[in-house]
Design a protein around this motif. Structure first.
Motif, mmCIF file in Angstrom:
data_model
loop_
_atom_site.group_PDB
_atom_site.id
_atom_site.type_symbol
_atom_site.label_atom_id
_atom_site.label_comp_id
_atom_site.label_asym_id
_atom_site.label_seq_id
_atom_site.Cartn_x
_atom_site.Cartn_y
_atom_site.Cartn_z
ATOM 1 N N ALA A 93 37.762 120.673 -45.926
ATOM 2 C CA ALA A 93 37.226 121.664 -46.864
ATOM 3 C C ALA A 93 35.788 122.072 -46.524
ATOM 4 C CB ALA A 93 37.320 121.135 -48.291
ATOM 5 N N SER A 94 35.552 122.435 -45.267
ATOM 6 C CA SER A 94 34.211 122.810 -44.810
ATOM 7 C C SER A 94 33.939 124.311 -44.873
ATOM 8 C CB SER A 94 33.997 122.349 -43.361
ATOM 9 O OG SER A 94 33.968 120.954 -43.251
ATOM 10 N N PHE A 95 34.983 125.146 -44.814
ATOM 11 C CA PHE A 95 34.767 126.572 -44.608
ATOM 12 C C PHE A 95 35.486 127.430 -45.648
ATOM 13 C CE2 PHE A 95 34.421 124.515 -40.452
ATOM 14 C CZ PHE A 95 33.146 124.919 -40.077
ATOM 15 N N ASP A 96 34.827 128.545 -45.977
ATOM 16 C CA ASP A 96 35.450 129.546 -46.842
ATOM 17 C C ASP A 96 36.379 130.449 -46.044
ATOM 18 O OD1 ASP A 96 33.814 129.126 -49.407
ATOM 19 O OD2 ASP A 96 32.240 129.432 -47.916
ATOM 20 N N SER A 97 36.005 130.729 -44.801
ATOM 21 C CA SER A 97 36.766 131.647 -43.950
ATOM 22 C C SER A 97 36.954 131.040 -42.568
ATOM 23 C CB SER A 97 36.027 132.982 -43.793
ATOM 24 O OG SER A 97 35.758 133.584 -45.039
ATOM 25 N N VAL A 98 38.156 131.154 -42.035
ATOM 26 C CA VAL A 98 38.421 130.854 -40.631
ATOM 27 C C VAL A 98 38.966 132.124 -39.987
ATOM 28 C CG1 VAL A 98 39.756 129.511 -38.975
ATOM 29 C CG2 VAL A 98 38.842 128.393 -41.010
ATOM 30 N N VAL A 99 38.442 132.445 -38.812
ATOM 31 C CA VAL A 99 38.813 133.668 -38.101
ATOM 32 C C VAL A 99 39.532 133.303 -36.805
ATOM 33 C CG1 VAL A 99 37.901 135.664 -36.838
ATOM 34 C CG2 VAL A 99 36.929 135.029 -39.071
ATOM 35 N N SER A 100 40.666 133.944 -36.570
ATOM 36 C CA SER A 100 41.403 133.776 -35.314
ATOM 37 C C SER A 100 41.873 135.137 -34.842
ATOM 38 C CB SER A 100 42.605 132.847 -35.511
ATOM 39 O OG SER A 100 43.380 132.773 -34.321
ATOM 40 N N THR A 101 41.362 135.579 -33.694
ATOM 41 C CA THR A 101 41.807 136.850 -33.124
ATOM 42 C C THR A 101 42.249 136.621 -31.686
ATOM 43 O OG1 THR A 101 39.563 137.471 -32.430
ATOM 44 C CG2 THR A 101 40.274 138.209 -34.605
ATOM 45 N N LEU A 121 39.686 124.405 -44.206
ATOM 46 C CA LEU A 121 39.451 125.428 -45.221
ATOM 47 C C LEU A 121 39.233 124.794 -46.586
ATOM 48 C CD1 LEU A 121 42.024 128.274 -44.400
ATOM 49 C CD2 LEU A 121 39.542 128.555 -44.580
ATOM 50 N N LYS A 122 38.317 125.362 -47.345
ATOM 51 C CA LYS A 122 38.158 124.962 -48.736
ATOM 52 C C LYS A 122 39.364 125.458 -49.537
ATOM 53 C CE LYS A 122 33.114 125.465 -48.530
ATOM 54 N NZ LYS A 122 31.932 126.193 -49.071
ATOM 55 N N PRO A 123 39.674 124.815 -50.671
ATOM 56 C CA PRO A 123 40.702 125.377 -51.546
ATOM 57 C C PRO A 123 40.357 126.826 -51.894
ATOM 58 C CG PRO A 123 40.133 123.155 -52.244
ATOM 59 C CD PRO A 123 39.151 123.526 -51.165
ATOM 60 N N GLN A 124 41.333 127.689 -51.805
ATOM 61 C CA GLN A 124 41.182 129.139 -51.974
ATOM 62 C C GLN A 124 40.465 129.792 -50.785
ATOM 63 O OE1 GLN A 124 42.780 130.856 -54.542
ATOM 64 N NE2 GLN A 124 43.621 128.795 -54.808
ATOM 65 N N GLY A 125 40.193 129.016 -49.733
ATOM 66 C CA GLY A 125 39.644 129.580 -48.508
ATOM 67 C C GLY A 125 40.700 130.387 -47.776
ATOM 68 N N THR A 126 40.261 131.221 -46.823
ATOM 69 C CA THR A 126 41.151 132.208 -46.228
ATOM 70 C C THR A 126 41.089 132.190 -44.701
ATOM 71 O OG1 THR A 126 40.796 133.656 -48.148
ATOM 72 C CG2 THR A 126 41.781 134.652 -46.185
ATOM 73 N N LEU A 127 42.264 132.240 -44.083
ATOM 74 C CA LEU A 127 42.393 132.494 -42.655
ATOM 75 C C LEU A 127 42.557 133.989 -42.454
ATOM 76 C CD1 LEU A 127 43.018 131.838 -39.627
ATOM 77 C CD2 LEU A 127 45.417 131.574 -40.333
ATOM 78 N N PHE A 128 41.683 134.587 -41.646
ATOM 79 C CA PHE A 128 41.784 135.993 -41.267
ATOM 80 C C PHE A 128 42.279 136.045 -39.822
ATOM 81 C CE2 PHE A 128 38.667 135.656 -44.608
ATOM 82 C CZ PHE A 128 38.922 136.740 -45.425
ATOM 83 N N GLY A 200 45.119 125.905 -54.015
ATOM 84 C CA GLY A 200 44.471 124.723 -54.586
ATOM 85 C C GLY A 200 43.296 125.126 -55.455
ATOM 86 N N ASN A 201 42.817 124.182 -56.226
ATOM 87 C CA ASN A 201 41.681 124.440 -57.094
ATOM 88 C C ASN A 201 40.383 124.351 -56.330
ATOM 89 O OD1 ASN A 201 43.305 124.678 -59.431
ATOM 90 N ND2 ASN A 201 43.384 122.437 -59.629
#
Length: 202
Positions: A93-101, A121-128, A200-201
């Motif tokens: 749970a270190s990041f709000d966003s992870v980016v993979s292109t 990813l943090k809970p409610q974090g997002t992979l873009f 997740g919360n």
């Protein structure tokens, strides 16, 4: 393939192809919602730097190769580490966003990498993500399967027949939005872009 081929032929060709104005437009669209603490996997030559939203001032970036020269965006500070996405050396749970292109196609154990992304990813974090993979056309998908061993060799480990959306779903992330489109060459040009959330919360 030799280092000479990879560094002098393949990477410059790949950067030219994936750094085109059309692909940069897709990057900007994909990254428009990136926020908070950001991790980019498969940083490569830094083609995403000019595509982050204006409010992004720093990112963490990892790749399995030493940092290559890139056209740095002065507004973004890059904390770069040599690291495999299959074994991310970050706490849960270190990041709000992870980016993979254009990265999931070439990771040997892509399932392990996606589970690591979900972990950091943090809970409610997002992979873009903006990736290429298995076509929706059955005929092209058959050709991708047939030609993948040769493509993998010529493209330094890249695979054209991975079912990206299925792999993301199997990691435990929930697809929020996605688009699929054919762009460029039929064999390697079926693109997937969108985002997936870690439930997740917070």
């Amino acid at each position: 393939m030799s280092n000479f081929y990879a560094n002098k032929i393949f990477i410059p060709l790949m950067n030219r192809r994936l750094g085109s104005s059309a692909v940069q437009h897709l990057r900007r669209k994909t990254l428009s919602g990136v926020y908070g603490e950001i991790l980019e996997i498969g940083f490569g030559s830094g083609l995403n730097l000019d595509c982050y939203p204006a409010q992004v001032c720093s990112i963490n970036a990892v790749d399995v190769l030493p940092l290559r020269l890139f056209s740095a965006a002065p507004k973004i500070r890059v904390c770069y580490q040599i690291m495999s996405a299959e074994n991310l050396n970050f706490p849960d749970a270190s990041f709000d966003s992870v980016v993979s292109t254009f990265t999931l196609c070439s990771i040997p154990n892509v399932g392990a990498a996606l589970k690591e992304i979900a972990r950091v990813l943090k809970p409610q974090g997002t992979l873009f993500f903006l990736e290429h993979g298995k076509s929706q056309s059955q005929i092209i998908a058959m050709l991708q399967k047939l030609l993948n061993p040769l493509y993998n060799l010529l493209a330094c480990g890249c695979n054209v027949n991975r079912d990206v959306l299925k792999l993301i779903a199997e990691s435990g992330l929930t697809l929020q939005s996605f688009q699929q489109q054919q762009y460029g060459f039929p064999i390697s040009g079926f693109y997937f872009s969108g985002s997936a959330i870690k439930e997740g919360n917070p």
